[in-house]
Design a protein around this motif. Structure first.
Motif, PDB file in Angstrom:
ATOM      1  N   PRO A 208      -3.491  35.509  11.424  1.00 62.61           N
ATOM      2  CA  PRO A 208      -2.556  34.563  10.800  1.00 62.61           C
ATOM      3  C   PRO A 208      -2.705  34.500   9.287  1.00 62.61           C
ATOM      4  N   CYS A 209      -1.567  34.425   8.614  1.00 66.11           N
ATOM      5  CA  CYS A 209      -1.511  34.266   7.163  1.00 66.11           C
ATOM      6  C   CYS A 209      -0.946  32.880   6.853  1.00 66.11           C
ATOM      7  N   GLN A 210      -1.725  32.080   6.146  1.00 64.34           N
ATOM      8  CA  GLN A 210      -1.348  30.713   5.810  1.00 64.34           C
ATOM      9  C   GLN A 210      -1.099  30.605   4.307  1.00 64.34           C
ATOM     10  N   ALA A 211      -0.173  29.724   3.946  1.00 61.45           N
ATOM     11  CA  ALA A 211       0.102  29.489   2.528  1.00 61.45           C
ATOM     12  C   ALA A 211       0.548  28.052   2.331  1.00 61.45           C
ATOM     13  N   GLY A 212       0.492  27.590   1.095  1.00 63.21           N
ATOM     14  CA  GLY A 212       0.905  26.230   0.795  1.00 63.21           C
ATOM     15  C   GLY A 212       1.668  26.146  -0.506  1.00 63.21           C
ATOM     16  N   PHE A 213       2.515  25.116  -0.615  1.00 64.85           N
ATOM     17  CA  PHE A 213       3.231  24.851  -1.872  1.00 64.85           C
ATOM     18  C   PHE A 213       3.277  23.347  -2.091  1.00 64.85           C
ATOM     19  N   LYS A 214       3.642  22.951  -3.302  1.00 64.40           N
ATOM     20  CA  LYS A 214       3.648  21.548  -3.673  1.00 64.40           C
ATOM     21  C   LYS A 214       5.073  21.037  -3.883  1.00 64.40           C
ATOM     22  N   ALA A 215       5.232  19.762  -3.573  1.00 60.81           N
ATOM     23  CA  ALA A 215       6.497  19.071  -3.776  1.00 60.81           C
ATOM     24  C   ALA A 215       6.229  17.782  -4.544  1.00 60.81           C
ATOM     25  N   ALA A 216       7.284  17.268  -5.170  1.00 62.49           N
ATOM     26  CA  ALA A 216       7.219  15.969  -5.831  1.00 62.49           C
ATOM     27  C   ALA A 216       8.482  15.213  -5.430  1.00 62.49           C
ATOM     28  N   TYR A 217       8.377  14.460  -4.338  1.00 56.91           N
ATOM     29  CA  TYR A 217       9.554  13.768  -3.812  1.00 56.91           C
ATOM     30  C   TYR A 217       9.951  12.642  -4.763  1.00 56.91           C
TER      31      TYR A 217
END
Length: 316
Positions: A208-217
């Protein structure tokens, strides 16, 4: 694709991280990432609770799988101690725990006064540390006298039935190839198909390849970009600076070259469903199997509501 939520230890106190975990489960997220820091990146983030205490508490408020994203098991904490902490976490979470590891940043790892090693040395240390951790998880007494670590007459008694998977972070060619060789999975934050291809071709196969990103709601893209700029200006710091700068004030100095509009390049700002779907699609097209979204700022309940009502149903 599995969609998870990323708990930012740098920004939120422990009780709020627990509330976010419960909210993420109710919203329909499938798993959790949690960051491990001694310092926040900049003082405006303002937090940095001890991650292993938080992970233990998470087991009592939700049943989502939890992965560290990522822990450095080489300097600030000896790998023999990380092995025990991860084993206990896996027991508490009834097997729903993954150990994400990487070579770390000077920001967190220099605090005991050791010299911050060059990249090749850090990779060498990480490989030996992972070997020590896995050996201890077998349950026998371990004696290890390696180049970087010594373990004498150590045994971990509290262990899960199955050892946790170890996911390895990597961004450059050497670290990605190490992840493919020693990891049970790959961790990144960049929607880069070449990185995924390199991992799979170097021996990662179908791991498995995991990744993340950021948000600013927020109510608008500009309002979200301002929150992101106030809380995470370090996201725009280029190159290897994130690995070598030693304190939040140094990140604040480097971030003076960054403006609010630049945050729109790396954050999903505002409340657009399509913007979130587009970002997730970038990771899917790059070949990632799992993607984790982190919120910055006070409006995380709004993000959860957006995903519950709009984003997750459209993905599924």
């Amino acid at each position: 694709m599995k969609i998870g939520y990323f708990l930012s230890s740098e920004e939120y106190p422990p009780a709020e991280l627990l509330a976010q975990a419960s909210g993420a489960e109710r919203a329909g997220f499938e798993a959790l990432w949690i960051s491990d820091h001694y310092h926040p990146w900049v003082d405006a983030q303002g937090q940095s609770p001890f991650v292993w205490s938080t992970i233990g508490a998470l087991s009592q408020v939700c049943r989502l799988p939890v992965t560290t994203a990522v822990t450095c098991p080489t300097m600030r904490i000896h790998p023999a101690v990380i092995a025990q902490a991860a084993a206990t976490s896996a027991v508490l979470h009834e097997g729903r725990f993954g150990l994400g590891v990487g070579t770390g940043e000077a920001l967190n790892e220099h605090i005991l006064g050791a010299v911050w090693p060059q990249t090749d040395v850090r990779l060498e240390m990480l490989e030996e540390a992972v070997g020590v951790i896995r050996e201890l998880w077998r349950g026998d007494f371990v004696n290890h006298h390696g180049k970087h670590y010594t373990v004498e007459h150590a045994r971990i008694y509290t262990r899960p039935d199955t050892p946790p998977p170890i996911h390895v972070s990597g961004f450059g060619p050497k670290s990605i190839e190490l992840a493919a060789r020693i990891g049970d999975g790959y961790v990144s934050t960049v929607p880069d198909a070449e990185m995924v291809r390199r991992f799979r071709d170097a021996g990662g196969g179908d791991k498995p390849c995991q990744a993340g990103f950021k948000a600013a709601y927020a109510d608008s893209e500009d309002a979200g970009a301002l929150i992101a700029y106030q809380k995470w200006p370090n996201a725009g710091v280029p190159g290897e600076l994130s690995q070598v700068l030693p304190s939040p004030r140094h990140f604040e100095q480097a971030a003076q070259l960054i403006g609010p509009d630049m945050m729109k390049e790396s954050f999903v700002c505002g409340n657009s469903v399509d913007a979130h779907l587009e970002m997730i699609d970038r990771y899917a097209r790059a070949g990632f199997d799992e993607v984790y979204v982190a919120n910055t700022g006070p409006h995380w309940p709004g993000l959860f509501d957006l995903y519950r009502r709009e984003v997750l149903p459209r993905l599924r």
